[in-house]
Design a protein around this motif. Structure first.
Motif, short mmCIF file in Angstrom:
data_model
loop_
_atom_site.label_atom_id
_atom_site.label_comp_id
_atom_site.label_asym_id
_atom_site.label_seq_id
_atom_site.Cartn_x
_atom_site.Cartn_y
_atom_site.Cartn_z
N ALA A 131 -54.20 26.61 8.75
CA ALA A 131 -54.85 27.90 8.49
C ALA A 131 -54.57 28.41 7.08
N THR A 132 -53.38 28.16 6.58
CA THR A 132 -53.01 28.62 5.24
C THR A 132 -53.33 27.60 4.16
N PHE A 133 -53.04 26.33 4.43
CA PHE A 133 -53.14 25.31 3.40
C PHE A 133 -54.37 24.41 3.53
N GLY A 134 -55.09 24.52 4.63
CA GLY A 134 -56.34 23.78 4.80
C GLY A 134 -56.16 22.28 4.71
N PRO A 135 -57.26 21.55 4.53
CA PRO A 135 -57.16 20.09 4.40
C PRO A 135 -56.38 19.72 3.15
N GLN A 136 -55.61 18.68 3.26
CA GLN A 136 -54.74 18.27 2.16
C GLN A 136 -55.08 16.87 1.69
N PRO A 137 -54.61 16.54 0.47
CA PRO A 137 -54.80 15.16 0.00
C PRO A 137 -54.12 14.18 0.95
N PRO A 138 -54.54 12.94 0.95
CA PRO A 138 -53.89 11.94 1.81
C PRO A 138 -52.38 11.89 1.54
N ALA A 139 -51.63 11.72 2.61
CA ALA A 139 -50.17 11.62 2.49
C ALA A 139 -49.80 10.30 1.83
N VAL A 140 -48.73 10.34 1.03
CA VAL A 140 -48.27 9.17 0.28
C VAL A 140 -46.94 8.71 0.85
N PRO A 141 -46.81 7.43 1.20
CA PRO A 141 -45.53 6.94 1.71
C PRO A 141 -44.40 7.08 0.68
N ASP A 177 -58.21 37.12 -3.44
CA ASP A 177 -57.07 37.90 -3.93
C ASP A 177 -55.74 37.20 -3.70
N GLU A 178 -55.74 36.15 -2.89
CA GLU A 178 -54.50 35.43 -2.63
C GLU A 178 -54.03 34.70 -3.88
N LYS A 179 -52.73 34.74 -4.09
CA LYS A 179 -52.16 34.02 -5.22
C LYS A 179 -52.10 32.54 -4.89
N PRO A 180 -52.29 31.69 -5.91
CA PRO A 180 -52.14 30.25 -5.68
C PRO A 180 -50.72 29.96 -5.19
N THR A 181 -50.63 29.18 -4.14
CA THR A 181 -49.33 28.88 -3.53
C THR A 181 -49.20 27.39 -3.30
N LEU A 182 -48.03 26.85 -3.66
CA LEU A 182 -47.71 25.46 -3.41
C LEU A 182 -46.58 25.38 -2.39
N ILE A 220 -46.94 17.59 -0.87
CA ILE A 220 -47.26 18.64 -1.82
C ILE A 220 -48.58 19.23 -1.34
N MET A 221 -48.56 20.53 -1.01
CA MET A 221 -49.74 21.21 -0.46
C MET A 221 -50.06 22.44 -1.28
N ALA A 222 -51.32 22.83 -1.25
CA ALA A 222 -51.76 24.04 -1.94
C ALA A 222 -52.66 24.85 -1.01
N ASN A 223 -52.69 26.15 -1.24
CA ASN A 223 -53.52 27.01 -0.39
C ASN A 223 -54.94 27.15 -0.92
N ARG A 224 -55.28 26.44 -1.97
CA ARG A 224 -56.64 26.48 -2.51
C ARG A 224 -57.21 25.07 -2.60
N HIS A 225 -58.41 24.90 -2.10
CA HIS A 225 -59.07 23.60 -2.14
C HIS A 225 -59.24 23.15 -3.59
N GLY A 226 -58.91 21.91 -3.87
CA GLY A 226 -59.07 21.36 -5.21
C GLY A 226 -57.94 21.68 -6.17
N MET A 227 -56.97 22.45 -5.74
CA MET A 227 -55.86 22.80 -6.63
C MET A 227 -54.98 21.59 -6.93
N ILE A 228 -54.84 20.69 -5.97
CA ILE A 228 -54.07 19.47 -6.18
C ILE A 228 -55.06 18.33 -6.38
N ALA A 229 -55.05 17.78 -7.58
CA ALA A 229 -56.00 16.71 -7.90
C ALA A 229 -55.49 15.35 -7.45
N THR A 230 -54.24 15.07 -7.70
CA THR A 230 -53.66 13.78 -7.30
C THR A 230 -52.23 13.97 -6.83
N VAL A 231 -51.82 13.13 -5.92
CA VAL A 231 -50.42 13.06 -5.48
C VAL A 231 -50.05 11.59 -5.48
N GLU A 232 -48.93 11.26 -6.13
CA GLU A 232 -48.48 9.87 -6.22
C GLU A 232 -46.97 9.80 -6.04
#
Length: 88
Positions: free
Chosen positions: A30-40, A4-9, A54-66
């Motif tokens: 606890a809210t955002f879980g594991p995140q994609p690798p950090a980018v310098p 029921d949680e809304k997608p959050t960035l 850039i973080m999301a509260n749903r796994h797989g919501m962020i596909a790439t960060v560059e």
């Protein structure tokens, strides 16, 4: 996260450079879980530190960060901007 949680960035300059157990970002796990690798992104003329996220509260919501690394982005700010592909 409940279905029921809304997608959050969460995105921005979080100024956290420490990794692992020493990172203040662990409080967000606890809210955002594991995140994609950090980018310098900092400093923009020679990016060594990953201070922006850039973080999301749903796994797989962020596909790439560059990092958006262009001659103009290197002089526009002391941080390179981030881009992400977000799945809604």
């Amino acid at each position: 996260n409940s279905p029921d949680e809304k997608p959050t960035l969460l995105l921005g300059d979080l100024n956290e450079w420490r990794l692992g157990n020493r990172s203040a970002l662990n409080t967000l796990h606890a809210t955002f879980g594991p995140q994609p690798p950090a980018v310098p992104t900092f400093p923009s003329n020679l990016p060594l530190l990953a201070l922006d996220r850039i973080m999301a509260n749903r796994h797989g919501m962020i596909a790439t960060v560059e990092a958006h690394d262009t001659p103009l982005s290197r002089v526009a700010s002391d941080h390179l901007p981030l881009t992400a592909f977000v799945r809604l």
